[in-house]
Design an enzyme around this catalytic site. Sequence first.
Site, PDB file in Angstrom:
ATOM      1  N   GLU A 106       2.377  10.871  -5.802  1.00 28.63           N
ATOM      2  CA  GLU A 106       3.934  11.109  -5.178  1.00 28.63           C
ATOM      3  C   GLU A 106       4.176   9.965  -4.268  1.00 28.63           C
ATOM      4  O   GLU A 106       3.230   9.857  -3.436  1.00 28.63           O
ATOM      5  CB  GLU A 106       4.013  12.506  -4.633  1.00 28.63           C
ATOM      6  N   TYR A 118       2.535   0.329  -7.278  1.00 24.57           N
ATOM      7  CA  TYR A 118       1.845   1.251  -8.272  1.00 24.57           C
ATOM      8  C   TYR A 118       2.444   0.931  -9.646  1.00 24.57           C
ATOM      9  O   TYR A 118       1.919   0.784 -10.634  1.00 24.57           O
ATOM     10  CB  TYR A 118       2.525   2.779  -7.915  1.00 24.57           C
TER      11      TYR A 118
HETATM   12  C1  LIG Z   1       2.125   0.375   0.539  1.00 21.05           C
HETATM   13  C2  LIG Z   1       1.190  -0.519   1.288  1.00 21.05           C
HETATM   14  C3  LIG Z   1      -0.333   0.569   1.062  1.00 21.05           C
HETATM   15  C4  LIG Z   1       0.741  -1.679   0.514  1.00 21.05           C
HETATM   16  O1  LIG Z   1      -0.038  -2.525   0.686  1.00 21.05           O
HETATM   17  P1  LIG Z   1      -0.260  -3.880   0.954  1.00 21.05           P
HETATM   18  O2  LIG Z   1      -2.041  -4.339   1.251  1.00 21.05           O
HETATM   19  O3  LIG Z   1       0.713  -4.570   1.698  1.00 21.05           O
HETATM   20  O4  LIG Z   1       0.022  -4.180  -0.623  1.00 21.05           O
HETATM   21  P2  LIG Z   1      -0.302  -5.685  -1.366  1.00 21.05           P
HETATM   22  O5  LIG Z   1      -0.232  -6.722  -0.498  1.00 21.05           O
HETATM   23  O6  LIG Z   1      -1.599  -5.217  -2.335  1.00 21.05           O
HETATM   24  O7  LIG Z   1       1.104  -5.540  -2.440  1.00 21.05           O
HETATM   25  C5  LIG Z   1       1.027  -5.229  -3.717  1.00 21.05           C
HETATM   26  C6  LIG Z   1       2.288  -5.161  -4.340  1.00 21.05           C
HETATM   27  O8  LIG Z   1       3.215  -4.229  -3.441  1.00 21.05           O
HETATM   28  C7  LIG Z   1       4.430  -4.852  -3.352  1.00 21.05           C
HETATM   29  N1  LIG Z   1       4.685  -4.900  -1.982  1.00 21.05           N
HETATM   30  C8  LIG Z   1       3.986  -4.891  -0.930  1.00 21.05           C
HETATM   31  N2  LIG Z   1       4.453  -5.047   0.274  1.00 21.05           N
HETATM   32  C9  LIG Z   1       5.794  -4.947  -0.099  1.00 21.05           C
HETATM   33  C10 LIG Z   1       6.897  -5.046   0.791  1.00 21.05           C
HETATM   34  N3  LIG Z   1       7.021  -4.935   2.070  1.00 21.05           N
HETATM   35  N4  LIG Z   1       8.270  -4.845   0.110  1.00 21.05           N
HETATM   36  C11 LIG Z   1       8.250  -4.945  -1.475  1.00 21.05           C
HETATM   37  N5  LIG Z   1       7.255  -4.768  -1.943  1.00 21.05           N
HETATM   38  C12 LIG Z   1       5.930  -4.916  -1.535  1.00 21.05           C
HETATM   39  C13 LIG Z   1       4.463  -5.889  -4.191  1.00 21.05           C
HETATM   40  O9  LIG Z   1       5.093  -5.809  -5.252  1.00 21.05           O
HETATM   41  C14 LIG Z   1       3.183  -6.608  -4.010  1.00 21.05           C
HETATM   42  O10 LIG Z   1       2.819  -7.358  -5.137  1.00 21.05           O
HETATM   43  P3  LIG Z   1       3.293  -8.734  -5.261  1.00 21.05           P
HETATM   44  O11 LIG Z   1       2.443  -9.295  -3.799  1.00 21.05           O
HETATM   45  O12 LIG Z   1       2.681  -9.635  -6.451  1.00 21.05           O
HETATM   46  O13 LIG Z   1       4.671  -9.011  -5.207  1.00 21.05           O
HETATM   47  C15 LIG Z   1       1.270  -0.577   2.893  1.00 21.05           C
HETATM   48  O14 LIG Z   1       2.623  -1.217   2.685  1.00 21.05           O
HETATM   49  C16 LIG Z   1       1.183   0.416   3.608  1.00 21.05           C
HETATM   50  O15 LIG Z   1       0.051   0.906   3.931  1.00 21.05           O
HETATM   51  N6  LIG Z   1       2.358   0.942   3.794  1.00 21.05           N
HETATM   52  C17 LIG Z   1       2.289   2.230   4.858  1.00 21.05           C
HETATM   53  C18 LIG Z   1       1.582   3.595   4.170  1.00 21.05           C
HETATM   54  C19 LIG Z   1       2.242   4.020   3.000  1.00 21.05           C
HETATM   55  O16 LIG Z   1       3.408   4.047   2.660  1.00 21.05           O
HETATM   56  N7  LIG Z   1       1.461   4.283   2.004  1.00 21.05           N
HETATM   57  C20 LIG Z   1       1.827   4.810   0.430  1.00 21.05           C
HETATM   58  C21 LIG Z   1       2.135   6.224   0.500  1.00 21.05           C
HETATM   59  S1  LIG Z   1       2.568   6.969  -1.090  1.00 21.05           S
END
Ligand SMILES: CC(C)(COP(=O)(O)OP(=O)(O)OC[C@H]1O[C@@H](n2cnc3c(N)ncnc32)[C@H](O)[C@@H]1OP(=O)(O)O)[C@@H](O)C(=O)NCCC(=O)NCCS
Length: 156
Positions: A106, A118
């Site tokens: 979710e 995702y």
């Molecule tokens: C969500 C989260 C885990 C993503 O981690 P991350 O290591 O930055 O993600 P990645 O670098 O692997 O990015 C994967 C994809 O996510 C998307 N993405 C990552 N950061 C993004 C941003 N700030 N805005 C939009 N898309 C984003 C992109 O599509 C990216 O793919 P691309 O680089 O090929 O475009 C991180 O932002 C986080 O920890 N957020 C706070 C906690 C949270 O919200 N967890 C999820 C709860 S459901």
Amino acid sequence: MNNNRLRPLTAAELPRLSELETCCFAPPWSDAQLLSYLSGKRYLCYGIWQAGRLNGFALLSTVLDEAELLQIGVRPDCRGQGLASELMHYVHEELQSCGVNRNMLEVRSSNDAARKLYVRLGYQEDGIRKGYYPTDSGREDAILMSCNNLTLPSER
Ligand SMILES: CC(C)(COP(=O)(O)OP(=O)(O)OC[C@H]1O[C@@H](n2cnc3c(N)ncnc32)[C@H](O)[C@@H]1OP(=O)(O)O)[C@@H](O)C(=O)NCCC(=O)NCCS
């Protein structure tokens, strides 16, 4: 060369997980809650380490051949570098090796970063839970997502 180290987290690593949880979520889950996931039989906890620092984690629960992603977080100064993607690919491999083929989750409707992550991993939207999450100004929807084939999209 990629020196990221992916591996399951142990209960002894609770302080590391708790510190990272606090960086990623407000309010964070308590140490007692995190410990129950680290030590519970039906839970899986994985971390991604860089130069000895825990920079990302994923917590899941499993029932038979299904899993649910309970939480995933990447340290704020490490985001946008593909850590969550790498961690989730590893999680999918681990789930498959345990005989799990379906993962559910979710996500807040406003969480664009997570939703894009995702979708890129092959998750699809199954439905909406209206007003499920509290926000500062009211409530927001939860988007229900699942991946029914944990083979990586590039391998299909
Ligand atoms: C969500 C989260 C885990 C993503 O981690 P991350 O290591 O930055 O993600 P990645 O670098 O692997 O990015 C994967 C994809 O996510 C998307 N993405 C990552 N950061 C993004 C941003 N700030 N805005 C939009 N898309 C984003 C992109 O599509 C990216 O793919 P691309 O680089 O090929 O475009 C991180 O932002 C986080 O920890 N957020 C706070 C906690 C949270 O919200 N967890 C999820 C709860 S459901």
